[in-house]
Design an enzyme around this catalytic site. Structure first.
Site, PDB file in Angstrom:
ATOM      1  N   ARG A 197       5.451   5.584   8.720  1.00  0.00           N
ATOM      2  CA  ARG A 197       5.572   4.317   7.978  1.00  0.00           C
ATOM      3  C   ARG A 197       6.948   3.701   8.188  1.00  0.00           C
ATOM      4  O   ARG A 197       7.931   4.429   8.320  1.00  0.00           O
ATOM      5  CB  ARG A 197       5.337   4.566   6.485  1.00  0.00           C
ATOM      6  CG  ARG A 197       3.912   5.010   6.214  1.00  0.00           C
ATOM      7  CD  ARG A 197       3.679   5.287   4.734  1.00  0.00           C
ATOM      8  NE  ARG A 197       2.328   5.801   4.521  1.00  0.00           N
ATOM      9  CZ  ARG A 197       2.013   6.756   3.659  1.00  0.00           C
ATOM     10  NH1 ARG A 197       2.938   7.301   2.890  1.00  0.00           N
ATOM     11  NH2 ARG A 197       0.765   7.162   3.543  1.00  0.00           N
ATOM     12  N   GLN A 250      -4.946  -0.276  -1.269  1.00  0.00           N
ATOM     13  CA  GLN A 250      -3.952  -1.124  -0.594  1.00  0.00           C
ATOM     14  C   GLN A 250      -2.932  -1.622  -1.638  1.00  0.00           C
ATOM     15  O   GLN A 250      -2.686  -0.935  -2.609  1.00  0.00           O
ATOM     16  CB  GLN A 250      -4.634  -2.294   0.145  1.00  0.00           C
ATOM     17  CG  GLN A 250      -5.432  -1.881   1.372  1.00  0.00           C
ATOM     18  CD  GLN A 250      -6.788  -1.281   1.043  1.00  0.00           C
ATOM     19  OE1 GLN A 250      -7.567  -1.871   0.317  1.00  0.00           O
ATOM     20  NE2 GLN A 250      -7.090  -0.128   1.589  1.00  0.00           N
ATOM     21  N   GLY A 306       7.891  13.879  -7.762  1.00  0.00           N
ATOM     22  CA  GLY A 306       7.420  14.926  -6.854  1.00  0.00           C
ATOM     23  C   GLY A 306       5.925  14.779  -6.630  1.00  0.00           C
ATOM     24  O   GLY A 306       5.274  13.919  -7.227  1.00  0.00           O
ATOM     25  N   ALA A 359      -8.172   3.056   2.792  1.00  0.00           N
ATOM     26  CA  ALA A 359      -7.313   3.692   1.787  1.00  0.00           C
ATOM     27  C   ALA A 359      -7.170   5.178   2.109  1.00  0.00           C
ATOM     28  O   ALA A 359      -8.093   5.814   2.606  1.00  0.00           O
ATOM     29  CB  ALA A 359      -7.942   3.538   0.403  1.00  0.00           C
ATOM     30  N   GLY A 360      -5.983   5.707   1.815  1.00  0.00           N
ATOM     31  CA  GLY A 360      -5.772   7.151   1.952  1.00  0.00           C
ATOM     32  C   GLY A 360      -5.051   7.594   0.698  1.00  0.00           C
ATOM     33  O   GLY A 360      -3.844   7.465   0.591  1.00  0.00           O
ATOM     34  N   HIS A 361      -5.801   8.070  -0.281  1.00  0.00           N
ATOM     35  CA  HIS A 361      -5.219   8.374  -1.595  1.00  0.00           C
ATOM     36  C   HIS A 361      -5.025   9.886  -1.744  1.00  0.00           C
ATOM     37  O   HIS A 361      -5.984  10.643  -1.755  1.00  0.00           O
ATOM     38  CB  HIS A 361      -6.111   7.801  -2.712  1.00  0.00           C
ATOM     39  CG  HIS A 361      -6.115   6.304  -2.701  1.00  0.00           C
ATOM     40  ND1 HIS A 361      -6.897   5.537  -3.527  1.00  0.00           N
ATOM     41  CD2 HIS A 361      -5.397   5.421  -1.949  1.00  0.00           C
ATOM     42  CE1 HIS A 361      -6.661   4.250  -3.280  1.00  0.00           C
ATOM     43  NE2 HIS A 361      -5.760   4.164  -2.320  1.00  0.00           N
ATOM     44  N   GLY A 389       0.822  -1.209   0.000  1.00  0.00           N
ATOM     45  CA  GLY A 389       0.000   0.000   0.000  1.00  0.00           C
ATOM     46  C   GLY A 389       0.853   1.255   0.000  1.00  0.00           C
ATOM     47  O   GLY A 389       2.100   1.184   0.076  1.00  0.00           O
ATOM     48  N   ASP A 390       0.198   2.395  -0.163  1.00  0.00           N
ATOM     49  CA  ASP A 390       0.866   3.706  -0.118  1.00  0.00           C
ATOM     50  C   ASP A 390       1.922   3.867  -1.213  1.00  0.00           C
ATOM     51  O   ASP A 390       2.924   4.554  -1.014  1.00  0.00           O
ATOM     52  CB  ASP A 390       1.520   3.942   1.259  1.00  0.00           C
ATOM     53  CG  ASP A 390       0.505   3.879   2.374  1.00  0.00           C
ATOM     54  OD1 ASP A 390      -0.651   4.267   2.134  1.00  0.00           O
ATOM     55  OD2 ASP A 390       0.866   3.431   3.471  1.00  0.00           O
ATOM     56  N   THR A 415      -6.084  -0.100  10.281  1.00  0.00           N
ATOM     57  CA  THR A 415      -6.398   1.332  10.245  1.00  0.00           C
ATOM     58  C   THR A 415      -7.566   1.663  11.179  1.00  0.00           C
ATOM     59  O   THR A 415      -7.976   2.810  11.254  1.00  0.00           O
ATOM     60  CB  THR A 415      -6.766   1.776   8.820  1.00  0.00           C
ATOM     61  OG1 THR A 415      -7.913   1.027   8.402  1.00  0.00           O
ATOM     62  CG2 THR A 415      -5.626   1.543   7.846  1.00  0.00           C
TER      63      THR A 415
END
Ligand code: IMO
Ligand code: MG
Length: 421
Positions: free
Chosen positions: A299, A218, A409, A39-41, A12-13, A129
């Site tokens: 993380r 994920q 970036g 999820a954290g998009h 993930g991430d 989470t």
């Protein structure tokens, strides 16, 4: 038409949303097919940061339709809040967000169960989470779960809620049942306008030749079967989950793009063979803003793991790679890529399935020279520093796949294509 899958291929991430956003300008549809608000998009657009949990990342393009397939689980109140917050930023959802009536519902009960499980587990705490994702999927599998479509039928909804509480041995919790019922009916007022069959829409989209992006949440190593079980999420995350979770068979995909960071991260518990600690990990964490978008947790950081990456490349039948956060490695003198695991005097080139065994492997590294130059303005392969090109070539050789997209970036324009058509 083209149908492209964009899949996180580690834990993930991987900055999947950034790639969805980068390719999103020509997408008619962006589809979430599994996972939930775990999820954290994150997308940064002209300095403004957007974090999506349940809403597909395509919502930033004003004409793109965003679909939430039935393989997803949603917390209706959280989703209503997420929509309202994004509307306050000027985004428009009307006729653009479509949620399948078969999506599973996450209730406060599921969050409580998630919290309690985490508090009780000692030997194999997962580090979830805490969004109730595991218990909600468990209820869907047990056939005791509530689906979005149930919210349209008051008497049926109430009965399903009573039986769900009964299933969990909580039938005496009458106030909680009434509370859930009232909240779900309230959420329905906002969500019913978005509810439809995602499979029908994707079927029509295919016939009309539309462009469709499937946005994984994920990563493959968090897949509930193929990941590092039990330290995984509760959905399937590999390419085949697209058919299951949206009704659009993975057979119909034109391209499967695997997203990898230029290094590795993991959040939550579980084996992580290439993990590093100390000043180098701290430096990468700071430069890469490696703090959870959903939970804020720092993380864990590691070297690029080509053993895991080759495994997920084949599980997903990848056509190519999108490599993200390459800029973060600037200024690191010596880079390492894991090319094998040593385990009981054997050398392995595929991961071990058992967590006790995987946690004991010793990574074998290929050492590479780093580079100093700032990459944030680089927009082509030939303007990358020599050593960065060697680094990319090493990954391509090890995975036997082309790196088609590189990102350097956080902004939309800090990504370039090398060979993606
Ligand atoms: P995106 O889509 C990183 C991890 C959790 C935990 C495990 C199980 O942003 O890449 P869960 O709440 O799903 O039951 O937690 O999975 N996890 C993620 N890690 N990115 C995510 O999503 C994740 N979603 C879940 O940290 O280890
Ligand atoms: Mg995340």
């Amino acid at each position: 038409m083209s149908a492209i899958a964009i899949l996180g291929c580690m834990w993930g991430d991987e900055a999947k949303a950034k790639i969805v956003d980068y390719l999103g300008d020509r997408a008619d549809y962006v589809v979430r097919f599994q996972g939930g608000s775990n999820a954290g998009h994150t997308i940064v657009l002209e300095g403004q940061k957007y974090v999506f949990h349940s809403v597909p990342s395509g919502i930033l393009y004003p004409k793109t339709k965003c679909l939430i397939g039935p393989g997803v689980v949603i917390d209706p109140l959280d989703l209503v809040q997420e929509i309202q917050d994004l509307e306050a930023c000027g985004l428009n959802f009307a006729k653009r967000l479509i949620i399948d009536e078969k999506v599973g519902i996450v209730l406060p009960l599921h969050q409580t169960l998630d919290d309690n499980n985490e508090a009780q587990l000692k030997a194999a705490k997962i580090g979830t989470t805490r969004r109730g994702i595991g218990p909600a999927y468990a209820d869907m599998t047990a056939r005791s779960g509530i689906r979005l479509g149930d919210l349209a039928h008051p008497a049926y909804l109430k009965q399903r809620l009573r039986e769900l509480y009964l299933y969990h041995g909580l039938s005496s919790h009458k106030d909680a049942i009434q509370h859930d019922y009232a909240q779900l009916r309230e959420a329905w007022k906002s969500l019913q306008q978005y509810t439809a069959s995602v499979e029908n829409i994707l079927h029509e989209a295919r016939i009309s030749g539309a462009n469709i992006l499937f946005e994984g949440a994920q990563g493959s190593l968090l897949d509930r079967i193929w990941g590092s079980y039990p330290y995984v999420t509760s959905s399937n995350t590999i390419v085949d989950a697209i058919g299951i979770g949206s009704g659009f068979s993975a057979r119909l995909l034109d391209e499967v793009l695997g997203v990898f960071k230029a290094y590795a991260t993991r959040v939550g518990e579980g084996p992580f063979p290439t993990q590093i600690e100390g000043p180098l990990a701290d430096k990468i964490r700071q430069q890469g803003h490696e703090f959870g978008a959903t939970t804020g947790r720092p993380r864990r950081i590691g070297h690029f793991d080509a053993v895991m990456a080759a495994y997920t490349a084949r599980l997903n039948t990848l056509d190519g790679i999108a490599l993200t956060l390459l800029d973060v490695l600037s200024g690191i003198e010596e880079l390492k890529v894991c090319v094998g695991y040593k385990y009981k005097s054997r050398v392995l080139t595929t991961p071990l399935a058992h967590p006790l065994e995987l946690s004991k492997v010793e990574p074998l590294y290929l050492d590479l020279q780093g580079w100093d130059a700032d990459l944030s303005k680089v927009r082509s392969l030939d303007t990358l520093p020599h050593n960065a090109r060697i680094y990319l070539e090493a990954i391509e050789d090890l995975l036997k796949l082309p790196i088609k997209i590189v990102s350097v970036g956080r902004e939309r324009n800090q990504t370039f294509k090398t060979s993606f058509e």
